[in-house]
Scaffold this active site. Structure first.
Site, PDB file in Angstrom:
ATOM      1  N   LYS A  80     -33.601 -65.573 -46.485  1.00 42.77           N
ATOM      2  CA  LYS A  80     -33.661 -64.159 -45.722  1.00 42.77           C
ATOM      3  C   LYS A  80     -33.856 -62.962 -46.592  1.00 42.77           C
ATOM      4  CE  LYS A  80     -30.749 -66.844 -42.661  1.00 42.77           C
ATOM      5  NZ  LYS A  80     -29.206 -66.956 -42.160  1.00 42.77           N
TER       6      LYS A  80
ATOM      7  N   ARG B   5     -18.798 -69.912 -43.045  1.00 41.32           N
ATOM      8  CA  ARG B   5     -18.310 -69.252 -43.992  1.00 41.32           C
ATOM      9  C   ARG B   5     -18.523 -67.748 -43.448  1.00 41.32           C
ATOM     10  NH1 ARG B   5     -23.334 -70.879 -46.067  1.00 41.32           N
ATOM     11  NH2 ARG B   5     -24.800 -69.307 -45.607  1.00 41.32           N
TER      12      ARG B   5
END
Lengths: 453, 246
Positions: free
Chosen positions: A239, A294
């Site tokens: 990303k 996470r």
């Protein structure tokens, strides 16, 4: 109401600084561990204590469970925040943390273990009635099987190697006539590349967008989603830029995707912060991809539009407190964009650009947030990730957010190394990006356009 | 010749380690008396406080070294060129350039290079103790004992050269944990100042994750000082003892 007295941060760089800041805001002492490569990094000075745990190589410092636990012991910490990467999704680490009497700030070990396995996660999604990309139930071994499954799914389909990656062992099949050639060539390519010829077949998701839902839950059964992040601006599955809200979603679709994410996490027994990743196709159907157990790199985008501090909330729920808000309290306001500032040379295939930052100016002003551990005089070590900061903006509308980001990128000066700043400026200037109508092929398309005269 | 070169490289690497770690050791010695963690104010470890000083101390010394290096390089080159040799001057120059680069990389300050008529090369490199060095900014580091500081776990690769007979070795902690001088509270200490130790038996214990790890020094010699208190927390790379090599 006691939260923690002292938290050990088992990470480095930007996210270590992020957690230090959350600790300070909550009046909790922070301890950072560091490797010899990070000895001179200034974020270390901001923690209440710092412990050198080993050599620059991550396996001999940040990835070594024993060293991290020993540091927690000598500093009398009561909880460990793993950040992202390193030990954050290592269920064995979580078990050791708990066995040694510390609290892990993240989901339970069992959830990390089950969600880390793609097959278990897919099975769990199926049980929860969360759509997954339709495909074969495992390996497709024969020509007849392949034909049967492809007909059932409907063309176009993808033939994918189970051991695949980076596009190898992957074939797009538009019509039945192409199937067998693709089936065999994918198998032999996979065999050559990975030593494993096994393939499976999936329906092609056309015009896919990567949209993920942030969720957070406590141990009292409260589980809430914080809306989505649009992460389709990716280069080779990395990303680069994220935004919220996504232009692909409307309130109704957001509601359905949020509910699906919450249902999946409820079934998994999820607690703390997590992210459910989906693909959304050009007909606005969504499919579950995976659950990231996470806090994610791009969490600030959600913080900006919801006004919720995700890291502080993680700490609260890890301490056993109930979530400080309910689903109906969560509102998405305005638009936020994050640009990942990486020490990479975008003119040379994004190769890492390590070395000394000679001069650095941090952009700022209204609606601008720059989460970085870097500064003028800081040396980027070759041992770790190339991300040196996250430039985040927030504005009432998407257009204003784009303008704000353009200004911030213009202000951002990082001399001595190559960064992704110029590349982000190109993205923001791109008419397709500005229209909001883009998918995961955006960057590949942009680069092809550039090469054309 | 190749083997000799290899030897030079190895020595250079070992000495570089000695030199660069020297200051770290010296600094830690001053700071090491404070508990490494859990300091009264809860503010920063001793080692961390030492770090900026260490960086500051490194700079001027490094500069001088560089200057010294350049000077030496020139003289060596000139001297070598005067010598009769079967090697062509350009080939020799190349070799010298390579050596100069090696000096740069390994912070060496003295290299003598001789080629006799048969083409046999004699190369000697050193990092300290050369004439004319006892002035200027370098005076201090030379006057201070030479410390070789390496984690005990790397003992084999980094064992210091025999030549440093009068040097002190900083024996550092290979792990994070709590330092104990004895196997149990009732037992006598493994070692005390003045004792002779060998890299074969334990000299202390570091407790990590409820495990008592017996720690063996990476070198043999006499203990000059013990740098941490019994029960004190230590971090990776922190000096535990100074050992005089025999």
């Amino acid at each position: 109401l006691s939260v923690f007295r002292r938290i050990l941060i088992a990470n480095r760089g930007e996210i270590a600084l992020r957690v230090i800041r959350a600790c300070k805001a909550m009046g909790i002492e922070s301890v950072v561990v560091y490797s010899e490569a990070d000895r001179d990094a200034s974020y270390i000075e901001l923690a209440d204590e710092a412990v050198c745990i080993g050599a620059p190589k991550a396996a001999k410092s940040y990835l070594d469970t024993n060293r991290v636990i020993a540091a927690a012991e000598i500093t009398d910490s009561d909880a460990i925040h793993p950040g992202y990467g390193f030990l954050s999704e290592n269920s064995r680490f979580v078990e050791v943390v708990e066995a040694c009497g510390f609290t892990f700030i993240g989901p339970p070990a069992s959830v990390i273990a089950s969600m880390g396995d793609k097959n278990t996660a897919r099975a769990m999604a199926r049980e929860a009635d969360v759509p997954i990309v339709p495909g074969s139930d495992g390996i497709v071994g024969t020509e007849d099987e392949a034909k049967l499954i492809a007909d059932e799914l409907g063309y176009p389909v993808m033939v994918k190697a189970t051991a695949g990656g980076g596009g190898r062992g992957m074939r797009l099949v538009q019509s039945p006539g192409e199937l067998l050639t693709a089936f065999h060539s994918a198998r032999s390519e996979a065999d050559l590349a990975f030593g494993n010829p096994d393939v499976y077949i999936e329906r092609l998701v056309t015009g896919p967008r990567h949209v993920e839902i942030q969720i957070i839950g406590d141990e009292h059964g409260n589980l809430v989603h914080l809306g989505e992040r649009e992460c389709s601006i990716q280069r080779r599955h990395q990303k680069l830029l994220e935004e919220s809200p996504s232009m692909a979603l409307d309130p109704e679709l957001r509601e359905r995707m949020g509910a699906a994410a919450v249902e999946l996490c409820r079934r998994a027994g999820y607690q703390n912060a997590g992210t459910v990743e989906f693909l959304v196709d050009d007909r606005r159907r969504f499919y579950f991809m995976e659950l990231n157990a996470r806090v994610q790199v791009e969490h600030p985008v959600t913080e900006m539009v919801t006004g919720i501090d995700i890291v502080q909330e993680q700490i609260r729920v890890a301490a056993g407190l109930p979530l400080s808000f309910r689903q109906e309290d969560v509102r998405l306001e305005g638009a936020s964009i994050e640009c990942r500032i990486n020490a990479e040379d975008c003119d040379h295939d994004f190769r890492p650009s390590c070395g000394l930052i000679k001069r650095m100016f941090h952009p700022g002003g209204t609606g601008v947030r720059f989460d970085t551990h870097a500064y003028g005089g800081y040396t980027i070590s070759p041992h770790y990730d190339s991300m040196i900061g996250k430039l985040v903006v927030h504005a009432p509308t998407r257009d204003e957010a784009i303008g704000r980001m353009q200004r911030a990128l213009e202000e951002c000066v990082i001399e001595g190394i190559a960064t992704t700043v110029p590349f982000h400026r190109k993205i923001l200037d791109d008419p397709r990006f500005r229209s909001g109508d883009y998918d995961t092929s955006f960057i590949a398309g942009m680069q092809t356009d550039e090469e054309a005269p | 010749v190749a083997a000799r070169k290899q030897a030079v490289r190895k020595t250079a690497a070992a000495r570089k380690k000695t030199a660069s770690k020297k200051k770290a050791g010296a600094d830690k010695r001053t700071a090491g008396k404070k508990p490494a963690a859990r300091s009264a104010s809860g503010k920063q470890t001793a080692a961390k406080q030492a770090a900026p000083r260490q960086a500051a101390a490194k700079k001027p010394a490094a500069k001088t070294t560089a200057r010294k290096k350049t000077a030496r390089k020139t003289t060596s080159k000139a001297a070598a060129l005067r010598k009769p040799t079967r090697l062509g001057n350009s080939a020799l120059l190349e070799e010298i350039e390579a050596l100069a680069k090696l000096m740069e990389e390994h912070a060496l300050i003295d290299v003598s290079f001789a080629v006799d008529a048969s083409g046999t090369k004699e190369i000697h490199v050193s990092r300290g103790g050369i004439p004319g060095i006892a002035h200027g900014a370098l005076a201090q580091p030379v006057a201070a004992p030479v410390l070789a500081q390496t984690p005990a776990s790397d003992a084999n690769e980094d064992a210091p050269e025999q030549k440093f007979e009068e040097s002190l070795h900083a024996f550092v902690s290979p792990m994070v944990g709590t330092f104990y001088r004895a196997p149990s509270p009732e037992s006598p200490a493994f070692v005390s100042v003045g004792d002779h130790v060998e890299p074969t038996g334990p000299v202390c214990i570091i407790e990590a994750m409820k495990v008592m790890n017996e720690i063996t020094p990476d070198v043999g010699g006499d203990i000059v000082s013990i740098e941490v208190e019994n029960g004190e927390a230590v971090e990776f790379g922190q000096t535990l003892m100074l050992i005089r090599l025999r």
